[in-house]
Design a protein around this motif. Structure first.
Motif, mmCIF file in Angstrom:
data_model
loop_
_atom_site.group_PDB
_atom_site.id
_atom_site.type_symbol
_atom_site.label_atom_id
_atom_site.label_comp_id
_atom_site.label_asym_id
_atom_site.label_seq_id
_atom_site.Cartn_x
_atom_site.Cartn_y
_atom_site.Cartn_z
ATOM 1 N N ASN A 138 0.828 -1.203 0.000
ATOM 2 C CA ASN A 138 0.000 0.000 0.000
ATOM 3 C C ASN A 138 0.867 1.258 0.000
ATOM 4 O OD1 ASN A 138 -2.545 1.494 0.269
ATOM 5 N ND2 ASN A 138 -1.858 1.919 2.346
ATOM 6 N N LYS A 139 1.881 1.278 0.872
ATOM 7 C CA LYS A 139 2.780 2.442 0.900
ATOM 8 C C LYS A 139 3.612 2.524 -0.379
ATOM 9 C CE LYS A 139 4.743 1.741 4.985
ATOM 10 N NZ LYS A 139 3.957 0.703 5.686
ATOM 11 N N ALA A 140 3.926 1.376 -0.973
ATOM 12 C CA ALA A 140 4.650 1.381 -2.249
ATOM 13 C C ALA A 140 3.818 2.047 -3.337
ATOM 14 C CB ALA A 140 5.016 -0.046 -2.655
ATOM 15 N N ASN A 141 2.527 1.749 -3.364
ATOM 16 C CA ASN A 141 1.642 2.385 -4.343
ATOM 17 C C ASN A 141 1.579 3.889 -4.121
ATOM 18 O OD1 ASN A 141 0.886 0.105 -5.828
ATOM 19 N ND2 ASN A 141 -0.764 -0.411 -4.424
ATOM 20 N N ASN A 142 1.498 4.294 -2.860
ATOM 21 C CA ASN A 142 1.473 5.730 -2.567
ATOM 22 C C ASN A 142 2.786 6.404 -2.966
ATOM 23 O OD1 ASN A 142 -1.113 5.588 -1.546
ATOM 24 N ND2 ASN A 142 -0.463 5.365 0.577
ATOM 25 N N LEU A 143 3.897 5.704 -2.754
ATOM 26 C CA LEU A 143 5.194 6.236 -3.190
ATOM 27 C C LEU A 143 5.218 6.359 -4.716
ATOM 28 C CD1 LEU A 143 8.136 7.077 -2.791
ATOM 29 C CD2 LEU A 143 8.756 4.651 -2.678
ATOM 30 N N GLY A 144 4.672 5.358 -5.402
ATOM 31 C CA GLY A 144 4.600 5.427 -6.858
ATOM 32 C C GLY A 144 3.815 6.637 -7.328
ATOM 33 N N LEU A 145 2.667 6.880 -6.683
ATOM 34 C CA LEU A 145 1.858 8.057 -7.022
ATOM 35 C C LEU A 145 2.630 9.334 -6.754
ATOM 36 C CD1 LEU A 145 -0.809 9.409 -7.808
ATOM 37 C CD2 LEU A 145 -1.561 9.131 -5.428
ATOM 38 N N CYS A 146 3.355 9.372 -5.643
ATOM 39 C CA CYS A 146 4.152 10.542 -5.289
ATOM 40 C C CYS A 146 5.202 10.833 -6.367
ATOM 41 C CB CYS A 146 4.820 10.298 -3.941
ATOM 42 S SG CYS A 146 5.838 11.657 -3.352
ATOM 43 N N LEU A 147 5.840 9.791 -6.872
ATOM 44 C CA LEU A 147 6.852 9.961 -7.921
ATOM 45 C C LEU A 147 6.223 10.396 -9.241
ATOM 46 C CD1 LEU A 147 8.971 6.802 -7.038
ATOM 47 C CD2 LEU A 147 9.694 9.186 -6.764
ATOM 48 N N ILE A 148 5.029 9.890 -9.532
ATOM 49 C CA ILE A 148 4.311 10.332 -10.733
ATOM 50 C C ILE A 148 4.037 11.825 -10.655
ATOM 51 C CG2 ILE A 148 2.117 10.176 -11.997
ATOM 52 C CD1 ILE A 148 2.046 7.199 -11.273
ATOM 53 N N LYS A 149 3.604 12.290 -9.474
ATOM 54 C CA LYS A 149 3.291 13.708 -9.293
ATOM 55 C C LYS A 149 4.533 14.576 -9.508
ATOM 56 C CE LYS A 149 -1.072 13.407 -7.977
ATOM 57 N NZ LYS A 149 -2.169 14.041 -8.774
ATOM 58 N N GLN A 150 5.717 13.992 -9.263
ATOM 59 C CA GLN A 150 6.965 14.738 -9.469
ATOM 60 C C GLN A 150 7.477 14.626 -10.902
ATOM 61 O OE1 GLN A 150 10.002 14.424 -6.199
ATOM 62 N NE2 GLN A 150 8.565 12.935 -5.343
#
Length: 300
Positions: free
Chosen positions: A197-209
């Motif tokens: 779950n946190k990995a998915n959120n990290l992935g989203l965070c990187l997409i936003k960057q």
């Protein structure tokens, strides 16, 4: 005859007692006739949350199981979209609660802040809880605590709690569009106790960057089962959805004309001319061969 009558009465009382015990087990309500017991009955049996809140207030004012009454009342208020009122109630009455209850009240407050969109308050409280961990004061000094989810009890370690709080903190920073800080927090959480779950959120965070390659790598780790929790269908589906979102926002690989700084018509015309002039074994100028190779590398 009198002896049989007494036996029947005793049997009847025993059966009634067993039925009462079974009722309380099934509905998960405490026994008794106190304000708190009545409040739980209204909440869980009668399904009357408004009446439950009134009775929880009475329990708090009467000093009847204040720890549980305040927490339960706040949860019911949240369900009725009275989160602001629940926040004020906890702030006003948590001083009447025991030291052991403060941590669970903080957890309820975090959920209430999230519900109300109070991101700054949520961040401050999460940081305070993390400081308690650093100071060795979490779980009242114990290495684990008993938690409950969907009616089941389980043990949570300090390590797991730290990672969970960091995950919540990362998500709070995401709500403020502070993606760089969120990334740092998520990576720390994953170093301590990784999960999908946190990995998915990290992935989203990187997409936003705009860091699409890094994001794709994190999300593929979930899909390939390299992270704990990857077997969860919801986690895998979310990773797949984020990868699709990534493909939708990722810019296309640079074309040959963009690398050269030339327009398409010029490049195509020059290619056609060279096809007519060059021998069969090589119909491209060496410079075009080099640039095409470079373009292929960029596309990888």
């Amino acid at each position: 005859m009198e002896s049989n009558s007494l036996k029947n009465n005793n049997n009847s009382k025993m059966m009634s007692s067993r039925k009462d015990d079974l009722f309380h087990v099934i509905h998960k309500v405490p026994q008794g006739d106190t304000p708190y017991v009545k409040a739980k009955h209204a909440q869980l049996v009668e399904k009357d949350p408004e009446a439950a809140i009134v009775l929880f207030w009475k329990a708090i004012n009467a000093g009847d199981r204040v720890d549980s009454a305040l927490k339960d009342m706040a949860v019911v208020m949240k369900q009725l979209n009275r989160s602001e009122e629940a926040i004020e109630a906890i702030k006003s009455f948590r001083g009447r609660c025991s030291k052991q209850a403060q941590e669970s009240l903080d957890n309820v407050l975090i959920d209430l802040y999230k519900k109300c969109g109070k991101v700054d308050e949520q961040i401050d409280l999460l940081k305070r809880k993390l400081r308690l961990i650093y100071q060795g004061e979490i779980f009242n000094g114990k290495p684990t605590k008993t938690a409950r989810s969907h009616g089941k009890k389980f043990q949570v370690s300090v390590k797991q709690e730290t990672s969970r709080l960091l995950g919540n903190l990362g998500w709070a920073y995401m709500q403020k569009s502070n993606y760089l800080t969120a990334e740092v927090v998520y990576r720390k959480a994953q170093m301590i106790d990784p999960d999908a779950n946190k990995a998915n959120n990290l992935g989203l965070c990187l997409i936003k960057q705009g860091r699409y390659d890094d994001a794709a790598g994190v999300l593929r780790d979930v899909l390939h089962g390299r992270i704990p929790g990857s077997e969860d269908v919801r986690a895998r589906n979310r990773a797949q959805e984020l990868l699709m979102e990534l493909k939708a926002v990722q810019p296309p690989s640079p074309e040959l004309s963009h690398i050269l700084g030339l327009d398409d018509d010029f490049v195509n015309g020059l290619e056609m001319l060279m096809n007519e002039w060059a021998p069969v074994r090589s119909k491209r100028l060496p410079i075009f061969e080099q640039i095409s190779s470079f373009r292929d590398q960029l596309a990888c």
